[in-house]
Design a protein around this motif. Structure first.
Motif, PDB file in Angstrom:
ATOM      1  N   GLY A  95       0.878  -1.142  -0.052  1.00 28.92           N
ATOM      2  CA  GLY A  95      -0.042   0.016  -0.028  1.00 28.92           C
ATOM      3  C   GLY A  95       0.991   1.435   0.104  1.00 28.92           C
ATOM      4  O   GLY A  95       0.389   2.233   0.745  1.00 28.92           O
ATOM      5  N   ILE A  96       1.964   1.377  -0.786  1.00 30.01           N
ATOM      6  CA  ILE A  96       2.761   2.543  -0.846  1.00 30.01           C
ATOM      7  C   ILE A  96       2.951   3.067  -2.085  1.00 30.01           C
ATOM      8  O   ILE A  96       2.323   2.530  -3.167  1.00 30.01           O
ATOM      9  CB  ILE A  96       3.996   2.117  -0.282  1.00 30.01           C
ATOM     10  N   LYS A  97       3.317   4.299  -2.174  1.00 28.72           N
ATOM     11  CA  LYS A  97       3.319   5.008  -3.532  1.00 28.72           C
ATOM     12  C   LYS A  97       4.491   5.143  -4.192  1.00 28.72           C
ATOM     13  O   LYS A  97       4.638   5.525  -5.295  1.00 28.72           O
ATOM     14  CB  LYS A  97       2.873   6.698  -3.288  1.00 28.72           C
ATOM     15  N   ARG A  98       5.650   4.651  -3.688  1.00 31.48           N
ATOM     16  CA  ARG A  98       7.024   4.740  -4.262  1.00 31.48           C
ATOM     17  C   ARG A  98       7.916   3.818  -3.281  1.00 31.48           C
ATOM     18  O   ARG A  98       7.661   3.488  -2.336  1.00 31.48           O
ATOM     19  CB  ARG A  98       7.574   6.305  -4.096  1.00 31.48           C
ATOM     20  N   LEU A  99       8.857   3.258  -4.175  1.00 33.80           N
ATOM     21  CA  LEU A  99       9.996   2.569  -3.636  1.00 33.80           C
ATOM     22  C   LEU A  99      11.143   3.030  -4.008  1.00 33.80           C
ATOM     23  O   LEU A  99      11.721   3.844  -5.057  1.00 33.80           O
ATOM     24  CB  LEU A  99       9.971   1.147  -4.440  1.00 33.80           C
ATOM     25  N   LEU A 100      12.335   3.059  -2.808  1.00 31.78           N
ATOM     26  CA  LEU A 100      13.591   3.368  -3.205  1.00 31.78           C
ATOM     27  C   LEU A 100      14.264   2.540  -3.934  1.00 31.78           C
ATOM     28  O   LEU A 100      13.995   1.266  -3.784  1.00 31.78           O
ATOM     29  CB  LEU A 100      14.261   3.646  -1.879  1.00 31.78           C
TER      30      LEU A 100
END
Length: 223
Positions: A115-120
């Motif tokens: 449920g996240i908007k971005r990934l490192l």
């Protein structure tokens, strides 16, 4: 068929902080660069956590336990964050990361699961080299219809299924692929459509047996 990789779509301009970065400096960076979160890295530029706007706001409303909008399933009681003064105390850890070699499908699956908007994005040594967002991944659907058609023919029909390129009429309009023709006995419609859906940018796939023009005709994309 090879999906585009995270390295093809990521942004390599990443604002970052270290464990000792003060609260106010982090707040300033979020505002200056119009971002909602910033990664925290160690001395070797390896991500150790993320500080988000939600982490900073706990200073304002007392730091009751709650869920961070970006790291809901990994959040922890936030009472300590209300008294934190630097990134080490504010950050949510560990940071979710993607490898630069991941496919866009791999990255999208992890984002959906957590449920996240971005990934490192990190390299093979675990060092931060970029960030990839949902909007970055959606760029695969901006591929030209002509490019999608070419990949369906060359990779799906010829490369994966062993069909002759002339065995199927392939039309692609706005990502909607329509295939017309006769399938050999050893290739089912389900298998054909599955291979076509693996092509980046395909929105829908439809097979029409030879002689069936369908209810609507699709504009042909030339070779």
């Amino acid at each position: 068929m090879k999906h585009q990789k995270v390295s093809d779509l990521m942004s390599d301009a990443v604002v970052r902080v270290q464990r000792g970065t003060p609260f106010k400096e982090i707040a300033h960076l979020l505002q200056e660069y119009d971002i909602t979160a910033v990664p925290v890295v160690d001395a070797e530029d390896r991500p150790v956590g993320v500080v988000s706007e939600a982490d900073l706001l706990q200073k304002m409303w007392g730091g009751d336990p709650g869920l961070s909008p970006e790291y809901e399933d990994r959040s922890r009681p936030g009472g300590g964050k209300a008294s934190a003064t630097d990134a080490a105390g504010l950050m949510t850890s560990p940071a979710l990361c993607a490898r630069e070699s991941w496919s866009v499908v791999d990255a999208a699956r992890v984002m959906a699961r957590h449920g996240i908007k971005r990934l490192l994005v990190v390299d093979e040594g675990g060092r931060l080299i970029g960030v990839v967002s949902r909007s970055d991944l959606l760029r695969v659907f901006l591929r030209a219809d002509r490019a999608i058609r070419t990949e369906i023919v060359e990779e799906a029909l010829v490369g994966s299924l062993g069909l002759a390129p002339s065995s199927m009429q392939v039309d692609v309009v706005h990502g909607h692929a329509v295939l017309s023709g006769r399938l050999p006995d050893d290739v089912s419609v389900t298998v054909l459509e599955e291979h076509c859906r693996r092509v980046d940018g395909v929105v829908a796939v439809e097979f029409r047996p030879a002689g069936d023009t369908g209810a609507e005709s699709s504009a042909s994309v030339g070779p």
